[in-house]
Design an enzyme around this catalytic site. Structure first.
Site, PDB file in Angstrom:
ATOM      1  N   LYS A  61       0.911  -1.154   0.000  1.00  0.00           N
ATOM      2  CA  LYS A  61       0.000   0.000   0.000  1.00  0.00           C
ATOM      3  C   LYS A  61       0.941   1.191   0.000  1.00  0.00           C
ATOM      4  O   LYS A  61       1.257   1.756   1.054  1.00  0.00           O
ATOM      5  CB  LYS A  61      -0.885  -0.037   1.264  1.00  0.00           C
ATOM      6  CG  LYS A  61      -1.733   1.202   1.479  1.00  0.00           C
ATOM      7  CD  LYS A  61      -3.086   1.125   0.812  1.00  0.00           C
ATOM      8  CE  LYS A  61      -3.836   2.447   0.986  1.00  0.00           C
ATOM      9  NZ  LYS A  61      -5.199   2.388   0.460  1.00  0.00           N
ATOM     10  N   SER A 111      -3.207   7.938   3.489  1.00  0.00           N
ATOM     11  CA  SER A 111      -3.443   9.246   4.107  1.00  0.00           C
ATOM     12  C   SER A 111      -4.566   9.109   5.117  1.00  0.00           C
ATOM     13  O   SER A 111      -5.509   8.347   4.903  1.00  0.00           O
ATOM     14  CB  SER A 111      -3.762  10.306   3.042  1.00  0.00           C
ATOM     15  OG  SER A 111      -4.669   9.817   2.090  1.00  0.00           O
ATOM     16  N   ASP A 132      -5.049   0.421   6.511  1.00  0.00           N
ATOM     17  CA  ASP A 132      -4.978  -0.491   5.365  1.00  0.00           C
ATOM     18  C   ASP A 132      -3.637  -1.229   5.359  1.00  0.00           C
ATOM     19  O   ASP A 132      -3.578  -2.442   5.171  1.00  0.00           O
ATOM     20  CB  ASP A 132      -5.123   0.288   4.044  1.00  0.00           C
ATOM     21  CG  ASP A 132      -6.547   0.766   3.815  1.00  0.00           C
ATOM     22  OD1 ASP A 132      -7.384   0.598   4.720  1.00  0.00           O
ATOM     23  OD2 ASP A 132      -6.810   1.322   2.734  1.00  0.00           O
ATOM     24  N   GLU A 177      -2.150  -2.129  -3.560  1.00  0.00           N
ATOM     25  CA  GLU A 177      -3.437  -1.470  -3.333  1.00  0.00           C
ATOM     26  C   GLU A 177      -3.262   0.021  -3.571  1.00  0.00           C
ATOM     27  O   GLU A 177      -2.380   0.660  -2.991  1.00  0.00           O
ATOM     28  CB  GLU A 177      -3.943  -1.713  -1.901  1.00  0.00           C
ATOM     29  CG  GLU A 177      -5.324  -1.101  -1.704  1.00  0.00           C
ATOM     30  CD  GLU A 177      -5.830  -1.120  -0.264  1.00  0.00           C
ATOM     31  OE1 GLU A 177      -5.381  -1.956   0.534  1.00  0.00           O
ATOM     32  OE2 GLU A 177      -6.682  -0.254   0.040  1.00  0.00           O
ATOM     33  N   GLY A 178      -4.119   0.584  -4.406  1.00  0.00           N
ATOM     34  CA  GLY A 178      -4.102   2.024  -4.645  1.00  0.00           C
ATOM     35  C   GLY A 178      -4.651   2.766  -3.438  1.00  0.00           C
ATOM     36  O   GLY A 178      -4.871   2.189  -2.367  1.00  0.00           O
ATOM     37  N   ALA A 179      -4.861   4.061  -3.600  1.00  0.00           N
ATOM     38  CA  ALA A 179      -5.515   4.861  -2.552  1.00  0.00           C
ATOM     39  C   ALA A 179      -6.635   5.619  -3.237  1.00  0.00           C
ATOM     40  O   ALA A 179      -6.408   6.272  -4.260  1.00  0.00           O
ATOM     41  CB  ALA A 179      -4.522   5.819  -1.906  1.00  0.00           C
ATOM     42  N   GLY A 180      -7.862   5.488  -2.724  1.00  0.00           N
ATOM     43  CA  GLY A 180      -8.999   6.117  -3.391  1.00  0.00           C
ATOM     44  C   GLY A 180      -9.332   5.388  -4.676  1.00  0.00           C
ATOM     45  O   GLY A 180      -8.930   4.240  -4.880  1.00  0.00           O
TER      46      GLY A 180
END
Ligand SMILES: [Mg+2]
Length: 225
Positions: free
Chosen positions: A38, A42, A47, A108-111
């Site tokens: 990850k 933020s 996560d 895993e991306g963010a958003g």
């Protein structure tokens, strides 16, 4: 070459971490050396902590998540508030390092897909540069088919052709929840659409593991990672 699977979604809070954790556990169970990253967090590192637990110590928290920012905003903006900058090359280097050590790298991306992650890049840019296979997580509710198709339309064409979609069961399923998967399958084919149950009891957990195994068979068609 170590395969990179990029878990993205139609929005934030849609279940990317649940899907990444499930895939991590399933791959470990299959004896695969898996990394789950990850890169950017933020507003808390929960996560990354979930991935850390799923990996059973294969990577440290800072290896999983090198960049974390206090503000619960898109990472690009949260970083700016702390006068920090994350360049895409640094994130790509983190993933490449993991590729050298593991059979499969989950990111895993963010958003959602186009959420600004750092200086001039988003998840779509990382997917393109990494030639990653996208897993697109979408809440299974009215509008899911449109959201899934929008994300696929925004992906580079080659990545969109490989992408798998996971529809996540909501706590209060609406009337569309039973038909979304079939409608989406009319566009993508049945094999690329996966329905994840809510993980409330052991029976549902077992069914979630079956879904994860089926998803992995699509991600790694022959003969497995
Ligand atoms: Mg998440």
């Amino acid at each position: 070459m170590t395969r990179v699977v990029f878990v993205t979604g139609s929005d934030t809070g849609v279940g990317k971490t649940v899907v990444t954790t499930l895939l991590t556990c399933q791959l470990r169970q299959q004896g695969c050396r898996v990394a789950a990253l990850k890169p950017l967090c933020s507003g808390g590192r929960s996560d990354a902590l979930a991935l850390h637990a799923a990996l059973g110590g294969a990577l440290s928290l800072d290896e999983i998540n090198p960049w974390h920012f206090r503000a619960p905003l898109a990472p690009a903006l949260a970083a700016r508030r702390e006068h920090r900058r994350v360049l895409p090359a640094a994130v790509l280097a983190q993933v490449n390092q993991a590729q050298a050590r593991f059979d499969v790298v989950l990111v895993e991306g963010a958003g959602g897909l186009l959420s600004p992650l750092g200086v001039g890049f988003n998840a779509r840019d990382l997917i393109a540069k990494l030639r990653a296979t996208p897993v697109v997580v979408v809440p299974n509710r009215l509008g899911a088919v449109n959201q899934a198709l929008l994300v696929l339309a925004a992906l580079p064409r080659a990545a969109a052709r490989r992408a798998q979609v996971v529809l996540v069961t909501q706590s209060r399923p609406d009337a569309s929840a039973r038909s979304n998967a079939a409608l989406l399958a009319e566009h993508l084919g049945r094999d690329r659409v996966h329905r994840l149950p809510r993980l409330r009891n052991p029976a549902q957990a077992a069914s979630a593991r079956r879904i994860a195994a089926g998803l992995l068979r699509q991600l790694f068609p022959c003969p497995g990672p």
